[in-house]
Design a protein around this motif. Structure first.
Motif, PDB file in Angstrom:
ATOM      1  N   GLU A 112     -28.427  15.781 -39.211  1.00 36.78           N
ATOM      2  CA  GLU A 112     -27.733  14.444 -39.504  1.00 36.78           C
ATOM      3  C   GLU A 112     -27.344  13.580 -38.128  1.00 36.78           C
ATOM      4  O   GLU A 112     -27.514  12.301 -38.413  1.00 36.78           O
ATOM      5  CB  GLU A 112     -26.751  14.870 -40.235  1.00 36.78           C
ATOM      6  N   LEU A 113     -26.895  14.324 -37.285  1.00 38.22           N
ATOM      7  CA  LEU A 113     -26.459  13.601 -35.886  1.00 38.22           C
ATOM      8  C   LEU A 113     -27.711  12.998 -35.086  1.00 38.22           C
ATOM      9  O   LEU A 113     -27.660  11.942 -34.536  1.00 38.22           O
ATOM     10  CB  LEU A 113     -25.806  14.743 -34.832  1.00 38.22           C
ATOM     11  N   ALA A 140     -28.321   9.906 -37.498  1.00 38.57           N
ATOM     12  CA  ALA A 140     -27.312   9.036 -37.096  1.00 38.57           C
ATOM     13  C   ALA A 140     -27.382   8.307 -35.662  1.00 38.57           C
ATOM     14  O   ALA A 140     -27.104   7.019 -35.808  1.00 38.57           O
ATOM     15  CB  ALA A 140     -25.982   9.529 -37.035  1.00 38.57           C
ATOM     16  N   LYS A 141     -27.610   8.862 -34.701  1.00 35.31           N
ATOM     17  CA  LYS A 141     -27.895   8.404 -33.390  1.00 35.31           C
ATOM     18  C   LYS A 141     -29.150   7.307 -33.359  1.00 35.31           C
ATOM     19  O   LYS A 141     -29.096   6.205 -32.770  1.00 35.31           O
ATOM     20  CB  LYS A 141     -27.930   9.551 -32.359  1.00 35.31           C
ATOM     21  N   LYS A 194     -28.131   4.132 -35.532  1.00 37.65           N
ATOM     22  CA  LYS A 194     -27.240   3.437 -34.732  1.00 37.65           C
ATOM     23  C   LYS A 194     -27.605   2.695 -33.512  1.00 37.65           C
ATOM     24  O   LYS A 194     -27.407   1.399 -33.239  1.00 37.65           O
ATOM     25  CB  LYS A 194     -25.793   4.281 -34.555  1.00 37.65           C
ATOM     26  N   ILE A 208     -24.459   4.150 -42.693  1.00 31.82           N
ATOM     27  CA  ILE A 208     -24.812   5.384 -43.053  1.00 31.82           C
ATOM     28  C   ILE A 208     -23.847   5.979 -44.300  1.00 31.82           C
ATOM     29  O   ILE A 208     -22.766   6.337 -44.156  1.00 31.82           O
ATOM     30  CB  ILE A 208     -25.226   6.323 -41.919  1.00 31.82           C
ATOM     31  N   SER A 243     -23.748   9.836 -45.540  1.00 36.27           N
ATOM     32  CA  SER A 243     -24.372  11.001 -45.423  1.00 36.27           C
ATOM     33  C   SER A 243     -23.438  12.058 -45.732  1.00 36.27           C
ATOM     34  O   SER A 243     -22.176  12.085 -46.021  1.00 36.27           O
ATOM     35  CB  SER A 243     -24.796  11.182 -43.840  1.00 36.27           C
ATOM     36  N   PHE A 303     -21.295  12.589 -40.297  1.00 32.74           N
ATOM     37  CA  PHE A 303     -21.641  11.424 -39.290  1.00 32.74           C
ATOM     38  C   PHE A 303     -22.164  10.055 -39.527  1.00 32.74           C
ATOM     39  O   PHE A 303     -22.642   9.382 -38.867  1.00 32.74           O
ATOM     40  CB  PHE A 303     -22.795  12.161 -38.430  1.00 32.74           C
ATOM     41  N   GLY A 304     -21.785   9.664 -40.807  1.00 30.51           N
ATOM     42  CA  GLY A 304     -21.882   8.531 -41.616  1.00 30.51           C
ATOM     43  C   GLY A 304     -20.617   7.488 -41.348  1.00 30.51           C
ATOM     44  O   GLY A 304     -19.696   7.939 -41.020  1.00 30.51           O
ATOM     45  N   ASP A 305     -20.725   6.598 -42.123  1.00 33.80           N
ATOM     46  CA  ASP A 305     -19.507   5.531 -42.343  1.00 33.80           C
ATOM     47  C   ASP A 305     -18.779   5.718 -43.377  1.00 33.80           C
ATOM     48  O   ASP A 305     -19.210   6.444 -44.425  1.00 33.80           O
ATOM     49  CB  ASP A 305     -20.316   4.167 -42.082  1.00 33.80           C
TER      50      ASP A 305
END
Length: 269
Positions: free
Chosen positions: A52-53, A56-57, A60, A68, A70, A74-76
């Motif tokens: 997931e990271l 996310a990276k 972004k 995101i 998730s 690691f999302g918003d």
């Protein structure tokens, strides 16, 4: 989002999914750090978090204005699907990943102002990618999937059932579900909602029913099933809320109303 932008995002997302899948395959036999979340059966591994990271990276860095939603944190923090939202499950079927090292998937749905535009479900171990762009059809790898059969009957249907949630939530009487199981040709449980959606889209199952799923479990599958003429609702036949948990019934529409009207609605406690 115009067609050119959508195609570009699809190609980028697909490349990231395949890259993440290759990393998982490379590390599949490494020692696992396994933790639990809401209960002892709700597993999470370092691989879930790392994957997931990774997404996310990438998202972004490439699309800083995208949001995101998730599973692993690691999302918003979002309360709507306004704008472009990536809904991600880095490993759908973590229990299968831990115990079987197969029957799990990466699942990514990309939504624009609440509309599912892109769906990607990657069966990592079998190297099979189910994908769809809205209004452009659904694919299994490079093969376009046909529209779902118009001749299926409930007596001939294969239905996916998540037995754990059926027993846990008690939304429908057990006796009613037993009647449904006897009515259909057969039932299956694969332990990955994303893959069960993919199998409905492929036409090798005629429906998948469960009493509780999170948005990241279903976001990609909804897009893919839609593209072959399938339908996805809650067990009342109502539209899903894509930022909350839902009961879920995705299926060939030829069996939808029979199962909802004759079993799910009549089977309420």
């Amino acid at each position: 989002m115009n067609t050119v932008e959508l195609d570009k995002i699809f190609d980028q997302a697909k490349s990231w999914v395949l890259e993440a899948g290759e990393t998982i395959r490379t590390k599949i036999n490494d020692p696992l750090t396994i933790n639990t979340k809401s209960n002892p059966n709700d597993l999470v591994t370092e691989m879930d978090k790392e994957t997931e990271l990774f997404f996310a990276k990438k998202i972004k860095d490439t699309y800083p204005d995208h949001l995101i939603l998730s599973e692993e944190g690691f999302g918003d923090d979002i309360d709507s699907l306004n704008g472009t939202v990536w809904i991600i499950d880095p490993i759908d079927g973590t229990m299968n990943f831990v115990h079987q090292k197969r029957n799990f998937a990466i699942s990514i749905g990309i939504y624009q102002d609440g509309v599912g535009e892109i769906g990607l479900i990657y069966n990592v171990i079998e190297d099979v990618l189910y994908s769809a762009i809205r209004n452009k059809g659904a694919y299994k790898n490079e093969e376009k999937l046909p529209l779902l059969s118009e001749s299926v009957k409930i007596e001939e249907a294969i239905l996916g059932l998540n037995h754990f949630w059926l027993c846990e939530n008690r939304l429908v009487r057990e006796q009613t579900m037993q009647q449904l199981v006897r009515k259909v040709r057969g039932t299956r449980t694969y332990g990955s909602a994303a893959l069960e959606f993919a199998y409905v889209a492929e036409g090798i199952m005629d429906g998948y029913l469960t009493m509780r799923l999170s948005p990241w479990d279903i976001a990609a599958g909804v897009v893919i099933v839609n593209e072959v003429g399938g339908t996805t609702t809650d067990i009342n036949g109502d539209e899903l809320n894509m930022i909350k948990n839902n009961s879920v019934f995705t299926c060939n529409p030829r069996v939808q109303h029979i199962i909802i009207d004759d079993y799910l609605r009549k089977g309420r406690k």
